[in-house]
Design a protein around this motif. Structure first.
Motif, mmCIF file in Angstrom:
data_model
loop_
_atom_site.group_PDB
_atom_site.id
_atom_site.type_symbol
_atom_site.label_atom_id
_atom_site.label_comp_id
_atom_site.label_asym_id
_atom_site.label_seq_id
_atom_site.Cartn_x
_atom_site.Cartn_y
_atom_site.Cartn_z
ATOM 1 N N ARG A 169 1.280 -1.171 -0.094
ATOM 2 C CA ARG A 169 0.400 0.162 -0.098
ATOM 3 C C ARG A 169 0.958 1.191 -0.257
ATOM 4 N NH1 ARG A 169 -3.026 3.783 2.877
ATOM 5 N NH2 ARG A 169 -5.675 3.436 1.962
ATOM 6 N N GLU A 170 2.214 1.391 1.116
ATOM 7 C CA GLU A 170 3.182 2.788 0.533
ATOM 8 C C GLU A 170 3.580 2.758 -0.164
ATOM 9 O OE1 GLU A 170 4.507 5.982 3.260
ATOM 10 O OE2 GLU A 170 2.378 4.492 3.307
ATOM 11 N N PHE A 171 3.912 1.471 -1.144
ATOM 12 C CA PHE A 171 4.240 1.444 -2.769
ATOM 13 C C PHE A 171 3.398 1.833 -3.335
ATOM 14 C CE2 PHE A 171 5.154 -0.568 -6.749
ATOM 15 C CZ PHE A 171 6.805 0.112 -7.076
ATOM 16 N N LEU A 172 2.308 1.622 -3.668
ATOM 17 C CA LEU A 172 1.477 1.677 -4.840
ATOM 18 C C LEU A 172 1.264 3.667 -4.790
ATOM 19 C CD1 LEU A 172 -0.069 -1.344 -5.019
ATOM 20 C CD2 LEU A 172 0.720 -0.253 -6.817
ATOM 21 N N ARG A 173 0.313 3.909 -2.789
ATOM 22 C CA ARG A 173 0.037 5.195 -3.109
ATOM 23 C C ARG A 173 1.212 6.101 -3.603
ATOM 24 N NH1 ARG A 173 0.256 8.326 1.898
ATOM 25 N NH2 ARG A 173 1.988 7.178 3.272
ATOM 26 N N ARG A 174 2.682 6.004 -2.768
ATOM 27 C CA ARG A 174 3.337 7.063 -3.455
ATOM 28 C C ARG A 174 3.645 6.996 -4.803
ATOM 29 N NH1 ARG A 174 8.124 7.554 1.105
ATOM 30 N NH2 ARG A 174 7.122 7.307 3.242
ATOM 31 N N ASP A 182 0.728 16.452 -9.881
ATOM 32 C CA ASP A 182 0.912 16.995 -8.455
ATOM 33 C C ASP A 182 2.429 16.961 -8.079
ATOM 34 O OD1 ASP A 182 -1.060 17.900 -8.164
ATOM 35 O OD2 ASP A 182 -2.545 15.719 -8.241
ATOM 36 N N TYR A 183 3.708 15.960 -8.569
ATOM 37 C CA TYR A 183 4.730 15.989 -8.428
ATOM 38 C C TYR A 183 5.822 15.605 -9.187
ATOM 39 C CZ TYR A 183 9.146 13.945 -5.737
ATOM 40 O OH TYR A 183 10.313 13.711 -5.188
ATOM 41 N N TYR A 197 13.173 2.283 -2.938
ATOM 42 C CA TYR A 197 12.560 3.053 -4.414
ATOM 43 C C TYR A 197 11.294 3.627 -3.002
ATOM 44 C CZ TYR A 197 10.243 4.051 -7.867
ATOM 45 O OH TYR A 197 9.142 4.393 -9.721
ATOM 46 N N ILE A 198 11.129 2.798 -1.910
ATOM 47 C CA ILE A 198 9.868 3.666 -0.968
ATOM 48 C C ILE A 198 10.243 4.886 -0.891
ATOM 49 C CG2 ILE A 198 8.830 3.143 1.434
ATOM 50 C CD1 ILE A 198 7.881 0.343 0.093
ATOM 51 N N ASP A 199 11.255 4.449 -0.060
ATOM 52 C CA ASP A 199 12.499 5.876 0.457
ATOM 53 C C ASP A 199 12.677 7.056 -0.361
ATOM 54 O OD1 ASP A 199 11.840 4.855 3.118
ATOM 55 O OD2 ASP A 199 14.171 4.206 3.218
ATOM 56 N N ALA A 200 12.923 6.518 -1.589
ATOM 57 C CA ALA A 200 13.309 7.525 -2.596
ATOM 58 C C ALA A 200 11.554 8.324 -2.837
ATOM 59 C CB ALA A 200 13.651 6.857 -3.624
ATOM 60 N N LEU A 201 10.729 7.551 -2.996
ATOM 61 C CA LEU A 201 9.423 8.269 -3.448
ATOM 62 C C LEU A 201 9.299 9.961 -2.252
ATOM 63 C CD1 LEU A 201 7.644 5.132 -4.871
ATOM 64 C CD2 LEU A 201 8.071 7.891 -6.119
ATOM 65 N N PRO A 202 8.084 9.935 -2.576
ATOM 66 C CA PRO A 202 7.738 11.516 -1.496
ATOM 67 C C PRO A 202 6.888 11.045 -1.580
ATOM 68 C CG PRO A 202 6.766 11.766 -4.332
ATOM 69 C CD PRO A 202 7.762 10.684 -4.095
ATOM 70 N N GLU A 203 5.959 11.713 -0.171
ATOM 71 C CA GLU A 203 5.418 11.246 1.199
ATOM 72 C C GLU A 203 3.783 12.169 0.596
ATOM 73 O OE1 GLU A 203 2.267 10.150 3.307
ATOM 74 O OE2 GLU A 203 4.318 9.626 3.829
ATOM 75 N N PRO A 204 2.816 11.482 0.450
ATOM 76 C CA PRO A 204 1.881 12.209 -0.713
ATOM 77 C C PRO A 204 0.623 12.863 0.122
ATOM 78 C CG PRO A 204 1.036 9.716 -0.681
ATOM 79 C CD PRO A 204 2.706 9.537 -0.039
ATOM 80 N N PRO A 205 -0.679 13.185 -0.140
ATOM 81 C CA PRO A 205 -1.304 13.955 0.534
ATOM 82 C C PRO A 205 -2.267 12.696 0.966
ATOM 83 C CG PRO A 205 -1.813 14.918 -1.291
ATOM 84 C CD PRO A 205 -0.608 14.353 -0.836
ATOM 85 N N PRO A 206 -2.941 12.603 1.931
ATOM 86 C CA PRO A 206 -4.492 12.161 2.484
ATOM 87 C C PRO A 206 -5.476 11.745 0.935
ATOM 88 C CG PRO A 206 -3.718 13.671 4.149
ATOM 89 C CD PRO A 206 -3.637 13.922 3.199
ATOM 90 N N LEU A 207 -5.566 10.634 0.519
ATOM 91 C CA LEU A 207 -6.390 10.511 0.174
ATOM 92 C C LEU A 207 -7.355 10.794 0.765
ATOM 93 C CD1 LEU A 207 -5.193 7.012 -1.084
ATOM 94 C CD2 LEU A 207 -5.465 8.437 -3.003
ATOM 95 N N PRO A 208 -8.952 10.921 -0.277
ATOM 96 C CA PRO A 208 -8.667 10.418 -2.022
ATOM 97 C C PRO A 208 -8.610 11.967 -2.191
ATOM 98 C CG PRO A 208 -10.917 11.762 -1.334
ATOM 99 C CD PRO A 208 -10.171 11.261 0.223
#
Length: 320
Positions: A169-174, A182-183, A197-208
């Motif tokens: 979930r963390e990977f796909l969300r990021r 947006d990025y 990869y997960i650490d390289a990706l940004p922290e996104p805003p909450p869904l939706p």
């Protein structure tokens, strides 16, 4: 959604899942990684309603379609065999193919091998095979010495399989957020070598988000939690095999009618196809019929801007 029919078949040695809707000329939608047939959810119904038979398969090793553990089983011959087998199973001589990412490359390969089975290609984002004297995995390894490179990260045996399966979930969300408008996705290259990869990706805003809901993300999370990521990663691990194979095409152009839909903020157009790729389309396609660019969209264009993307596809389909 009410018009979707889920079907299952044994094709080219695989247990294949696909979704079908509508009657008429066949349109086949091919996804990339980490996607599913579900990535075409906004296009299937409208294209079917316009008078087409639409089929969206889960590609080899992803979703509910099985895939071998050996990366060598993801080479050009096998992928083309999957698509030809799908056409045969559907009882169709040919189809219009639309694809994104690895799905589009599969359509290009099919057109080089079996142009009689391809009525046209509607390409999203990836305009052509980018010529290179250096193999893609060699290039990725060299770049990974300077900064994070996702292709190199994916190819290490077992590493990405383990990391992504532990946090799907963390990977796909990021990743979905990072690939959107947006990025700026290429900012992940600022991360140092050895970053996951997960650490390289940004922290996104909450869904939706404007284009993705929590239940929609959960569809992907559930699918990849069940299948694991190895099948999708094997498409990357076979990239050198595919690169070697495609040398047989020489400088040959895609011989079938071609339409291109890109987005203004696509990471692939910016980072992987050289300077000014739109003005080089005719160098790679013998019958270039049309080009559309979608504003304020990233790599996830068919989800971010579904109305605009579908309208462009329907405009091109009306010419076939």
């Amino acid at each position: 959604m009410a018009g979707w029919t889920h079907r299952y078949a044994r094709i080219n040695g695989l247990d294949v899942h696909y979704v079908e809707q509508g009657d008429g000329p066949l349109v086949v939608l091919l996804h990339g990684f980490p996607h599913l047939w579900f990535s075409w959810r906004h296009q299937i119904g409208p294209i079917a309603d316009a008078g087409f038979r639409v089929v969206a398969p889960d590609m080899r090793g992803m979703g509910q379609t099985s895939g071998p553990a050996d990366p060598r089983e993801y080479d050009v011959d096998r992928i083309v065999g999957d698509v030809v087998g799908l056409l045969d199973h559907l009882g169709a001589e040919k189809a219009v193919f639309s694809g994104l990412d690895f799905g589009l490359f599969a359509a290009y390969d099919l057109a080089h091998h079996h142009p009689d089975r391809v009525a046209a290609i509607i390409g999203l984002e990836n305009p052509f095979f980018t010529p290179s004297e250096e193999s893609p995995l060699t290039l990725a390894a060299r770049q990974a010495e300077r900064h994070f490179n996702h292709i190199h990260y994916f190819t290490a045996p077992g590493v990405a399989d383990r990391d992504l399966a532990a946090a799907p979930r963390e990977f796909l969300r990021r990743l979905f957020y990072a690939l959107s408008s947006d990025y700026h996705y290429l900012d992940v290259w600022r991360r140092p070598p050895g970053t996951s990869y997960i650490d390289a990706l940004p922290e996104p805003p909450p869904l939706p988000w404007a284009w993705l809901t929590e239940p929609e993300l959960e569809f992907y999370v559930d699918a990849y939690s069940r299948s694991g990521f190895t099948g999708g990663l094997n498409w990357y691990r076979a990239m050198d095999l595919s690169w070697e194979y495609r040398k047989s095409y020489g400088g040959g152009k895609n011989p079938v009618p071609f339409y291109f839909i890109g987005s203004e903020q696509d990471a692939d157009l910016e980072g992987w196809h050289g300077p000014d790729p739109l003005n080089r389309l005719a160098e790679h396609h013998a019958d270039l019929r049309g080009v559309r660019m979608i504003e304020k969209a990233g790599h996830m264009m068919q989800m971010e801007k579904p109305g605009e993307t579908t309208a462009a596809m329907l405009e091109f389909l009306s010419g076939e």
